[in-house]
Each structure stands twice: as structure tokens, then as C-alpha cells.
Design an enzyme around this catalytic site. Structure first.
Site, PDB file in Angstrom:
ATOM      1  N   SER A  95       0.797  -1.228   0.000  1.00 33.47           N
ATOM      2  CA  SER A  95       0.000   0.000   0.000  1.00 33.47           C
ATOM      3  C   SER A  95       0.827   1.274   0.000  1.00 33.47           C
ATOM      4  O   SER A  95       0.383   2.296  -0.511  1.00 33.47           O
ATOM      5  CB  SER A  95      -0.928   0.020   1.223  1.00 33.47           C
ATOM      6  OG  SER A  95      -1.764  -1.104   1.212  1.00 33.47           O
ATOM      7  N   THR A  96       2.009   1.240   0.606  1.00 35.59           N
ATOM      8  CA  THR A  96       2.792   2.472   0.713  1.00 35.59           C
ATOM      9  C   THR A  96       4.163   2.277   0.095  1.00 35.59           C
ATOM     10  O   THR A  96       4.660   1.164  -0.034  1.00 35.59           O
ATOM     11  CB  THR A  96       2.961   2.890   2.195  1.00 35.59           C
ATOM     12  OG1 THR A  96       3.667   1.859   2.888  1.00 35.59           O
ATOM     13  CG2 THR A  96       1.610   3.120   2.862  1.00 35.59           C
TER      14      THR A  96
END
Length: 197
Positions: A17-18
Site C-alpha cells: 500500500s505504501t
């Protein structure tokens, strides 16, 4: 359980996600599972409607291929989205494997997963539709002004969402319903249904 022989490829998908998260653990697991090719989304939230790696995977897979993920939550951005993807795989004769959860739909027992997720997707849509209709009815009884009548009713929106998840083009569905693509997308968001690209 014994695995059925499949004539297709194992196609991997990895996502974090990051930007500061690493894909290496997922990629190692997918390579050990003999996946080739492997599609990636790095720094892309599972909540995003369009993910370049997932979009490319969906265009690349063919009947008898097996989509492989390290963990179930790497694929779907919501339970409904995950259910719809698995139903789509089933309809297109594509197998699915999640390494961490031990799910493999190329096994006799694993085929049950497709049926469970299909039933869940149908139940979730029916629940959304029922709640929407009950909410509208309750508002009418209270005498609430509901604004301008909507072009698309809840049943049409739920059916449009089902067609999108089955792989139909949104532009074609919008044309069939006599609305713009923007109107269709807005209606789907209004009911809280996630839409795959």
C-alpha cells in the site's frame, strides 16, 4: 487434497500500500510457487479503483491460468470486490491460489471457495439493494423530500455492477441503460458498490 493438472500458467500478483513497504517477501513466495509473469502494484492502496498491475493482470490472464497471491487481502480491496473477482475467475475458467491461506481452486475442495464467494457476492448485493429500498421507503413515509428522481434505480445499478464485475465494458453498459458513463459511475458509488476497472 490432490491438485488437478492445469495446462495454463501460474500468474502472480503482489501489492503493497505504501512506498516504504517492500514487495520482496511476496515476490520471493510467488517465485518459489513458480509464477511467471508476476504483476506488481507498489505504493498503491487496495482501496483504489484502478491499479496498474491488477489491470494488466486481468488483461493478460487466459482460461486455465492460475492467479496466485501471497495473501488474500493483496488482491481484493473489499470483501465484495474480492468475491466479484473470484466469481469472474470462475466464469473465465481461471484458477486461484492464495499461498498464506492455503486456498487452491484447482483442488476439488478448493472449488468450494468459488461457490462460497459467489454466494457471498450475491448476498452482499441483495443486502445493499434491500437496505437502499427500505431507506427510500422510510424516507417517503416520513414525508422527506428525496430530490429529483434518479435516472437509475437500485435494481439497475446492482445489475450494472454485476455486469462490470463479469468483465463487460462500463461504456457499453451505460449505453444500454441510456445514461452517460459518469452517471453510471456516480450511481454505483452512491450505493457503495466497489467497481473493478
Amino acid at each position: 487434497m490432490t491438485e488437478e493438472k492445469t495446462s495454463g500458467r501460474r500468474v502472480g500478483y503482489a501489492r503493497v500500500s505504501t512506498k516504504d513497504q517492500r514487495l520482496s517477501m511476496q515476490l520471493d513466495a510467488l517465485q518459489n510457487a513458480k509464477c511467471r509473469p508476476i504483476f506488481e502494484d507498489h505504493g498503491v492502496s487496495g482501496a483504489k479503483g484502478s491499479r496498474p498491475g491488477l489491470d494488466a493482470l486481468l488483461l493478460d490472464i487466459k482460461p486455465n491460468d492460475t492467479v496466485v497471491v501471497y495473501k488474500l487481502d493483496r488482491l481484493g480491496r473489499s470483501v465484495l470486490h474480492l468475491s466479484d473477482l473470484l466469481v469472474r475467475f470462475q466464469e473465465e475458467h481461471i484458477h486461484f491460489m492464495s499461498l498464506s491461506e492455503g486456498i487452491n481452486t484447482a483442488t476439488p475442495g478448493g472449488k468450494l471457495v468459488f461457490h462460497l464467494f459467489s454466494a457471498f457476492a450475491e448476498f452482499q448485493r441483495d443486502t445493499i439493494l434491500e437496505n437502499t429500498l427500505c431507506g427510500l421507503e422510510a424516507a417517503k413515509r416520513r414525508g422527506s423530500q428525496l430530490g429529483r428522481p434518479r435516472i437509475l434505480g437500485p435494481q439497475a445499478i446492482v445489475e450494472a455492477h454485476r455486469l462490470i464485475m463479469a468483465g463487460e465494458r462500463r461504456d457499453d453498459i451505460a449505453d444500454m441503460l441510456g445514461v452517460s458513463r459518469m452517471t453510471l459511475d456516480r450511481a454505483i458509488r452512491r450505493l457503495g458498490l466497489d467497481c473493478a476497472p
